[in-house]
Design a protein around this motif. Structure first.
Motif, PDB file in Angstrom:
ATOM      1  N   TYR A   1      -2.426  -5.410  -5.159  1.00 14.85           N
ATOM      2  CA  TYR A   1      -2.471  -6.941  -4.874  1.00 14.85           C
ATOM      3  C   TYR A   1      -1.830  -7.870  -5.894  1.00 14.85           C
ATOM      4  O   TYR A   1      -1.937  -9.083  -5.752  1.00 14.85           O
ATOM      5  CB  TYR A   1      -4.132  -7.248  -4.667  1.00 14.85           C
TER       6      TYR A   1
ATOM      7  N   THR B   1      -3.244   0.618  -3.429  1.00 19.95           N
ATOM      8  CA  THR B   1      -2.776  -0.991  -3.022  1.00 19.95           C
ATOM      9  C   THR B   1      -2.508  -1.656  -4.076  1.00 19.95           C
ATOM     10  O   THR B   1      -3.592  -2.000  -4.878  1.00 19.95           O
ATOM     11  CB  THR B   1      -3.913  -1.405  -1.975  1.00 19.95           C
TER      12      THR B   1
ATOM     13  N   LYS C   1       0.824  -1.210  -0.257  1.00 16.62           N
ATOM     14  CA  LYS C   1       0.088   0.133  -0.065  1.00 16.62           C
ATOM     15  C   LYS C   1       1.033   1.272  -0.005  1.00 16.62           C
ATOM     16  O   LYS C   1       1.834   1.525   0.995  1.00 16.62           O
ATOM     17  CB  LYS C   1      -1.022   0.116   1.132  1.00 16.62           C
TER      18      LYS C   1
END
Length: 427
Positions: free
Chosen positions: A183, A181, A142
């Motif tokens: 992922y 963020t 993040k």
């Protein structure tokens, strides 16, 4: 004139009328060549102002070899040359803040046409975003940053270790969004991120280094249980018989510290060596101070150090995300007002220390807030040592350096520990 000569003269006139020399391609440059040298101006030039760039489109010029593209801000500046098969181009470098004229010229056989122009108004250029933190949790990274003046959105760029920055957001994030963020990261790989602010037709500069993090089982302030923590990238240098750079947690009567220390007179096998050192001050009473070393270290090398204190008084020490030791200090248990500090010290008059701390992060009362702005207080106790906090707000960096003075001949950092340090406390 004889009959034969009259006939020959008439034949020449007839031939000249059918095949005038000025129109014969074998003789010089007549009207056909002049027409070929004229290059048509590109038609229907359009400029579309997008968030972060300006897109130009124009109608193809027959036979064009390529096109010249210009932008005018006071005077024309050629921005690019594109092939004759291309009829669009994107400008991502406009300075913004007013009206700008774009122009396109066709080029054919070395001849350049007149410019086709279009004028657009562009927004003021946004300020470069200030990066706040890059945290790793739940197999995701993040990135957070501060709001950028004049921005209407943000673009995110990512770099995998050894590669180059690549834009990872297809369209700009909204101006109200100040985090991203990722992922898609993989364990044991290192990633860097940076942010660029955008507005109508323009974009900001950006940090060329960004923030970097490795996706591993790396213990950090976010994923390590504690009531109080302080972590930083720490580098130690200096001269003389002894000097150190430490992370410190303390109350009025007890303290724990962890850092890098060079000691000419250290106990074997650390004599004249550099090591990671723990000082556990259980109280100010004589004999209530314990010193231990966890392993050897190096000077002029940056390590990521972390000191944590749990609610029960258990203190743990980490080097580059790996725990290297722990200690118990019951007087730090169940405390609601532990002070967190950084410290740079040297042993004797004339000994010097140069302690560098960067990426400083702090947790108090079990809460870590990446967006919080901490204040600093200078507790420096030696006039020869100076602490520089000018880069703390922008880069979370502090330096403590100088040469110890003012001690008597029988004093050193053991007998006069309150007189040899540069100290910055965070609140």
């Amino acid at each position: 004139m004889k009959k034969g000569r009259k006939f020959y003269a008439s034949l020449l006139l007839f031939t000249a009328a059918l095949c005038p020399l000025s129109g014969n391609p074998d003789f010089g440059t007549g009207p056909a060549k002049a027409a070929e040298a004229t290059v048509s101006v590109p038609r229907k030039l359009l400029a579309t102002v997008k968030s972060g760039y300006v897109k130009l489109n124009w109608t193809k010029t027959a036979g064009a070899d390529h096109y010249f593209i210009y932008r005018k801000a006071g005077s024309y500046k050629k921005l690019a040359t594109v092939k004759g098969t291309v009829t669009s181009w994107i400008d991502r470098t406009a300075p913004g803040g007013g009206k700008f004229t774009y122009a396109v010229s066709a080029v054919k056989n070395g001849k350049v046409s007149k410019r086709k122009t279009v004028t657009k108004t562009l927004a003021s250029r946004p300020a470069q975003p200030k990066l706040s933190a890059l945290t790793y949790s739940n197999n995701a990274l993040k990135l957070t940053w501060q709001k950028s003046a004049n921005a209407t959105g943000y673009l995110i760029y990512r770099k995998v270790s050894g590669g180059k920055f690549v834009q990872v957001t297809k369209t700009p994030l909204d101006a109200s969004v100040l985090s991203y963020t990722d992922y898609t990261v993989q364990k044991n790989k290192t990633y860097s991120y940076t942010v660029q602010a955008v507005a109508a037709g323009v974009r900001s500069t950006y940090s060329k280094t960004g923030l970097t993090r490795t996706c591993s089982e790396y213990r950090s302030i976010e994923n390590t249980a504690s009531s109080y923590s302080i972590e930083a990238d720490v580098k130690l240098a200096g001269t003389g018989s002894g000097y150190h750079a430490k992370l410190v947690a303390c109350t009025a009567t007890s303290a724990i510290s962890f850092g890098i220390q060079y000691d000419k007179y250290g106990i074997p096998p650390y004599t004249d060596k550099t090591a990671f050192i723990v000082e556990n001050v259980k109280s100010n009473n004589p004999g209530d101070q314990d010193y231990s070393r966890t392993r050897f270290a190096a000077r002029n090398k940056t390590y990521h150090l972390m000191l944590t204190i749990r609610k029960n008084g258990r203190c743990e020490f980490y080097v580059d995300g790996v725990r290297v030791g722990y200690a118990i200090n019951k007087n730090l248990a169940n405390q609601n007002d532990i002070a967190l500090r950084i410290e740079g010290s040297a042993r004797l008059n004339g000994d010097s220390v140069n302690a560098s701390f960067s990426n400083i992060r702090i947790k108090k009362n079990g809460e870590y807030d990446a967006e919080r702005s901490w204040n600093t207080y200078d507790f420096t106790t030696n006039t020869g040592i100076k602490a520089n906090t000018s880069r703390f707000e922008t880069a979370r960096a502090v330096t403590i350096k100088g040469k110890v003075n003012g001690l008597t001949k029988d004093q050193d950092w053991d007998s006069a520990y309150d007189k040899v340090s540069g100290i910055i406390q965070f609140w």
